[in-house]
Design a protein around this motif. Structure first.
Motif, PDB file in Angstrom:
ATOM      1  N   THR A  51       0.782  -1.021   0.357  1.00 29.52           N
ATOM      2  CA  THR A  51      -0.140   0.162   0.633  1.00 29.52           C
ATOM      3  C   THR A  51       1.004   1.369  -0.147  1.00 29.52           C
ATOM      4  OG1 THR A  51      -0.331   0.008   2.749  1.00 29.52           O
ATOM      5  CG2 THR A  51      -2.145  -0.684   1.178  1.00 29.52           C
ATOM      6  N   LEU A  53       2.759   2.817   1.921  1.00 30.04           N
ATOM      7  CA  LEU A  53       2.956   3.352   3.220  1.00 30.04           C
ATOM      8  C   LEU A  53       4.631   3.227   3.652  1.00 30.04           C
ATOM      9  CD1 LEU A  53      -0.487   2.857   4.854  1.00 30.04           C
ATOM     10  CD2 LEU A  53       0.912   5.412   4.399  1.00 30.04           C
ATOM     11  N   LYS A  76      -2.326   1.544  -6.856  1.00 26.30           N
ATOM     12  CA  LYS A  76      -3.198   1.401  -5.547  1.00 26.30           C
ATOM     13  C   LYS A  76      -4.826   1.555  -5.823  1.00 26.30           C
ATOM     14  CE  LYS A  76      -0.766   5.001  -3.177  1.00 26.30           C
ATOM     15  NZ  LYS A  76      -0.159   6.174  -3.295  1.00 26.30           N
ATOM     16  N   ASN A  87      -6.934   3.816  12.164  1.00 27.04           N
ATOM     17  CA  ASN A  87      -5.861   4.912  12.130  1.00 27.04           C
ATOM     18  C   ASN A  87      -7.486   5.187  10.947  1.00 27.04           C
ATOM     19  OD1 ASN A  87      -6.595   3.214   9.393  1.00 27.04           O
ATOM     20  ND2 ASN A  87      -5.193   4.192   8.446  1.00 27.04           N
ATOM     21  N   GLN A 101     -13.522   8.038   1.465  1.00 22.06           N
ATOM     22  CA  GLN A 101     -12.682   7.266   1.478  1.00 22.06           C
ATOM     23  C   GLN A 101     -12.854   7.470  -0.522  1.00 22.06           C
ATOM     24  OE1 GLN A 101      -9.982   4.835   2.994  1.00 22.06           O
ATOM     25  NE2 GLN A 101      -9.097   6.186   1.215  1.00 22.06           N
ATOM     26  N   TYR A 104     -11.737   9.574  -2.412  1.00 21.28           N
ATOM     27  CA  TYR A 104      -9.880   9.418  -2.964  1.00 21.28           C
ATOM     28  C   TYR A 104      -9.909   8.933  -4.342  1.00 21.28           C
ATOM     29  CZ  TYR A 104      -9.450  12.002   1.508  1.00 21.28           C
ATOM     30  OH  TYR A 104      -9.812  11.944   2.919  1.00 21.28           O
ATOM     31  N   TYR A 105     -10.277   7.508  -3.833  1.00 19.97           N
ATOM     32  CA  TYR A 105     -10.480   6.845  -4.812  1.00 19.97           C
ATOM     33  C   TYR A 105     -11.145   7.100  -6.826  1.00 19.97           C
ATOM     34  CZ  TYR A 105      -8.326   3.174  -2.043  1.00 19.97           C
ATOM     35  OH  TYR A 105      -7.263   2.748  -1.751  1.00 19.97           O
TER      36      TYR A 105
ATOM     37  N   GLN B 110      -3.364   8.883  12.574  1.00 20.41           N
ATOM     38  CA  GLN B 110      -2.608   8.127  10.760  1.00 20.41           C
ATOM     39  C   GLN B 110      -3.839   8.429   9.560  1.00 20.41           C
ATOM     40  OE1 GLN B 110      -2.174   4.420  13.259  1.00 20.41           O
ATOM     41  NE2 GLN B 110       0.923   4.882  12.775  1.00 20.41           N
ATOM     42  N   HIS B 111      -4.578   8.333  10.550  1.00 20.53           N
ATOM     43  CA  HIS B 111      -6.092   9.070   8.822  1.00 20.53           C
ATOM     44  C   HIS B 111      -5.246   9.536   7.726  1.00 20.53           C
ATOM     45  CE1 HIS B 111      -6.908  12.758  11.459  1.00 20.53           C
ATOM     46  NE2 HIS B 111      -6.773  13.110   9.584  1.00 20.53           N
ATOM     47  N   GLU B 113      -3.273   8.221   6.154  1.00 21.50           N
ATOM     48  CA  GLU B 113      -3.066   7.161   5.108  1.00 21.50           C
ATOM     49  C   GLU B 113      -3.905   6.977   4.102  1.00 21.50           C
ATOM     50  OE1 GLU B 113      -2.697   3.803   7.927  1.00 21.50           O
ATOM     51  OE2 GLU B 113      -0.253   4.994   9.169  1.00 21.50           O
ATOM     52  N   GLU B 114      -5.490   7.412   4.637  1.00 24.24           N
ATOM     53  CA  GLU B 114      -6.528   7.507   4.112  1.00 24.24           C
ATOM     54  C   GLU B 114      -6.441   7.692   2.145  1.00 24.24           C
ATOM     55  OE1 GLU B 114      -9.618   9.169   5.934  1.00 24.24           O
ATOM     56  OE2 GLU B 114     -10.053   7.052   7.055  1.00 24.24           O
ATOM     57  N   MET B 115      -5.642   8.994   3.160  1.00 27.67           N
ATOM     58  CA  MET B 115      -4.920   9.600   1.675  1.00 27.67           C
ATOM     59  C   MET B 115      -3.261   8.869   1.157  1.00 27.67           C
ATOM     60  SD  MET B 115      -5.207  13.738   1.331  1.00 27.67           S
ATOM     61  CE  MET B 115      -7.231  14.088   2.746  1.00 27.67           C
ATOM     62  N   LEU B 116      -2.725   8.579   1.553  1.00 25.48           N
ATOM     63  CA  LEU B 116      -1.431   7.686   0.889  1.00 25.48           C
ATOM     64  C   LEU B 116      -2.041   6.343   0.116  1.00 25.48           C
ATOM     65  CD1 LEU B 116       0.850   9.055   4.234  1.00 25.48           C
ATOM     66  CD2 LEU B 116      -0.193  10.715   2.014  1.00 25.48           C
ATOM     67  N   ILE B 117      -3.140   6.205   0.462  1.00 22.32           N
ATOM     68  CA  ILE B 117      -3.139   4.324  -0.066  1.00 22.32           C
ATOM     69  C   ILE B 117      -3.788   4.322  -0.856  1.00 22.32           C
ATOM     70  CG2 ILE B 117      -3.088   3.175   2.363  1.00 22.32           C
ATOM     71  CD1 ILE B 117      -5.870   2.618   2.193  1.00 22.32           C
ATOM     72  N   SER B 118      -4.362   5.704  -1.380  1.00 18.64           N
ATOM     73  CA  SER B 118      -6.038   6.526  -2.025  1.00 18.64           C
ATOM     74  C   SER B 118      -4.521   6.405  -3.652  1.00 18.64           C
ATOM     75  CB  SER B 118      -6.102   7.157  -1.682  1.00 18.64           C
ATOM     76  OG  SER B 118      -5.431   8.342  -2.857  1.00 18.64           O
ATOM     77  N   ILE B 274       6.395  10.657   6.329  1.00 20.17           N
ATOM     78  CA  ILE B 274       5.170   9.373   6.177  1.00 20.17           C
ATOM     79  C   ILE B 274       4.866   8.067   5.519  1.00 20.17           C
ATOM     80  CG2 ILE B 274       3.937  11.594   4.745  1.00 20.17           C
ATOM     81  CD1 ILE B 274       4.184   9.972   1.824  1.00 20.17           C
TER      82      ILE B 274
END
Ligand SMILES: Nc1ncnc2c1ncn2[C@@H]1O[C@H](COP(=O)(O)OP(=O)(O)OP(=O)(O)O)[C@@H](O)[C@H]1O
Ligand SMILES: [Mg+2]
Lengths: 309, 276
Positions: A51, A53, A76, A87, A101, A104-105, B110-111, B113-118, B274
């Protein structure tokens, strides 16, 4: 097509910890795959790299044919993930967590609203849609994170210990939901420490230990490798000494229970026959440990045992 | 075999991917600014009220009480002279504060991450946060201007200069806030920049005084301060007077904007703060 191909994946964290030591893993489209391993084995690290991160130190990853290094956006877009750690934005409304969410997709707001309702209902959170995430219980937060991972309807769903701290009823609900989603074509990778959960849900299994894959096969094949099983028999009679059963190791647990070790291929018929010959009646029977658990402990132990010598 | 150079790098599939990527990023951008604006309106007591109170105090103390003794500066009453600088000061602190706290709390909880994984590009994420910071800066600017008008008469000599300078400045400091949030590892590190960098530069940036009050040597030193240019350009837009050439002010603001934007993108792409 393969949903996921991982080749020689390595990760050394900045503090020098070598979390992954060259992992190869292939997950076919439509699979339901369990990723198991003891604490610190590297499961979350693998998911983190998928993912983006966590940055990888070496290796190659492709998801649905897209290369993580060259087409990261496409990779992704295919993946939905339920992280191990909560989180969520504490101050955001549950419903908005999902709508954002989805946004963002690239899911338009109008569609996102409908989807948010669908998945909040599926995870029994619709009543709490206007509450902020901070007010949810631990199990509810996990459910919300599952709904969040589904809202863009990913082709590959990755769940990092989704059932930790979730009550039995909701766990069943989750299992059914995951089975249904998988039947509809979503590939699922699941990590869990509840091995009966992995055994009942997953078709494939990969066991990772100290940054290496030590087992990767169909669940049925893996369980078949188990050489020996221990059964606990409850007797209607009261006994104070373990009955002798030819060819089996027997141990007395208490006045009503015995443990019988059964080798692969031995079968149980002889046990019952010998017991009724001695006028002992079996009231009920269960396995001492889950089969997968037995195997898991043996695999992981034998490895760390080998290390210490 | 003959290779058509035009077909190189172009295919219907690639075009389709590009279009869908564009769509994802547009919707994503809209989602981020929607979320950011809702956030700053939800916590309006923290975002909108403090600047109004601070400004009122400044006007009461520096404007009305002390200002009467000072009389005129650069040909206008002292209260009028400080108004543009004070508006600018609140724009700077609020744009900065909005992005730094929004991005940093996302990092901590850590939210983010919602954006970072998108599949969103970092350009979209950066622009979205900057947009949020600019909206807060401008909302505060309007409120504070309202307060100022209660105490003094304001003019609008060059509306285009006024508006462009305030928007550009809000962008620059939103980006600065983002950079601060990217580097920060704990809450101390996000309060350090406002205290040790932003406040001194603002106070020495000609909010309360005209450059001509300083000795030639100190004038040169003051000219290093980028905030001086923003404040003066903004004052020029409102009152028509400035200590510095306007063209130079624009050049400096734009340079800061481009540098900060590039730095933020570079750092995020590299994973600073990040990724592990
Ligand atoms: N951010 C990090 N920085 C440094 N080391 C890390 C980091 N994250 C994980 N590690 C280390 O990498 C190793 C693998 O950790 P990882 O979280 O992948 O394990 P896991 O299999 O998910 O374990 P668990 O079942 O406990 O969740 C561990 O030794 C851990 O300490
Ligand atoms: Mg983990």
């Amino acid at each position: 097509m393969n949903a996921l191909v991982i080749e020689n994946l390595r990760k050394v964290y900045r503090n020098g910890v070598e979390a992954l030591k060259g992992i190869d893993l292939t997950v076919k489209e439509g699979d339901f795959c369990a990723l198991l391993g003891p604490n610190g084995a590297g499961k979350t690290t693998v998911i983190g790299i998928l993912t983006s991160l966590v940055t990888k130190s070496a290796g190659r990853i492709r998801a649905f044919g897209y290369d993580l290094d060259r087409e990261i956006e496409a990779v992704k877009a295919c993946i939905g993930v339920v992280p191990q750690e909560v989180n969520l934005n504490m101050f955001e409304k549950n419903q908005n967590v999902l709508i954002n969410q989805a946004g963002y997709y690239g899911v338009p707001r109008r569609v996102a609203r409908v989807r948010a309702e669908k998945y909040l209902r599926a995870l029994h959170l619709w009543d709490r849609r206007d509450d902020v995430t901070r007010n949810l219980s631990g199990g509810m937060k996990r459910r919300l994170m599952i709904a969040r991972a589904l809202v863009h309807e990913p082709k590959l769903l990755i769940l990092d210990e989704p059932t930790a701290g979730v009550d039995i009823e909701i766990r069943r609900l989750m299992w059914n939901l995951l089975r249904k989603i998988n039947a509809e074509g979503t590939t699922i990778i699941l990590t869990t420490h509840y091995l009966e959960e992995a055994e009942s849900l997953c078709r494939n299994i990969a066991i990772i230990d100290e940054g290496k894959i030590i087992e990767n096969d169909l669940m049925v094949n893996v369980v078949r490798k188990l050489q020996r099983e221990v059964f606990v028999l409850s007797l209607e009679n009261t006994i104070d000494q373990a009955p002798a059963l030819d060819g089996y190791k027997v141990r007395l647990r208490n006045n009503h229970e015995i443990e019988v070790e059964v080798e692969k291929g031995q079968g149980l018929n002889n046990v019952f026959r010998a017991l009724s010959d001695q006028s002992l009646n079996v009231a009920s029977m269960r396995t001492k440990t889950n089969r997968l658990e037995e195997l898991f402990i043996r695999l992981v132990k034998s490895k760390s045992g080998g290390e210490s010598t | 075999m003959i290779v058509n150079p035009l077909s190189e790098g172009f295919s219907p599939e690639k075009e389709h991917r590009f279009n869908s990527l564009l769509k994802v990023n547009l919707i994503g951008f809209y989602t981020i600014i929607y979320k950011e604006i809702r956030r700053l309106l939800r916590i309006w007591v923290q975002t909108m009220v403090p600047p109004v109170i601070t400004m009122t105090l400044y006007f009461v103390i520096f404007g009305s009480l002390i200002g009467q003794r000072i009389g005129q500066m650069e040909g206008v009453p002292y209260t009028t002279f400080i108004a543009p600088g004070l508006i600018m000061m609140s724009v700077i602190t609020n744009s900065f504060g909005n992005v730094v706290s929004s991005f940093f709390s996302g990092k901590m909880q850590q939210h983010l991450e919602e954006m970072l994984i998108s599949p969103l590009c970092f350009t979209t994420i950066v622009t979205g946060y900057v947009f949020g910071g600019v909206v807060r800066g401008l909302l505060v600017a309007v409120l504070v201007t309202g307060v100022a008008m209660f105490f003094t008469e304001l003019r609008l000599e060059h509306p285009l200069v006024t508006i462009s300078v305030v928007v550009l400045t809000a962008m620059v400091f939103s980006l600065a806030g983002l950079l601060n949030a990217i580097f920060a590892k704990n809450f101390d590190e996000i309060s350090m920049i406002p205290t040790f960098v932003l406040a001194p530069l603002t106070y020495l940036g000609g909010v309360f005084f005209s450059l001509s009050l300083l000795s030639p040597m100190w004038q040169k030193v003051a000219m290093i301060n980028p905030i001086l240019y923003m404040v003066n350009a903004f004052r020029y837009g409102m009152l028509g007077s400035s200590d510095i050439p306007i063209g130079l002010a624009y050049t400096i603001i734009l340079c800061a904007l481009i540098t900060f934007y590039a730095a933020a993108l570079f750092l995020l792409r590299r994973g600073t703060g990040i990724r592990s």
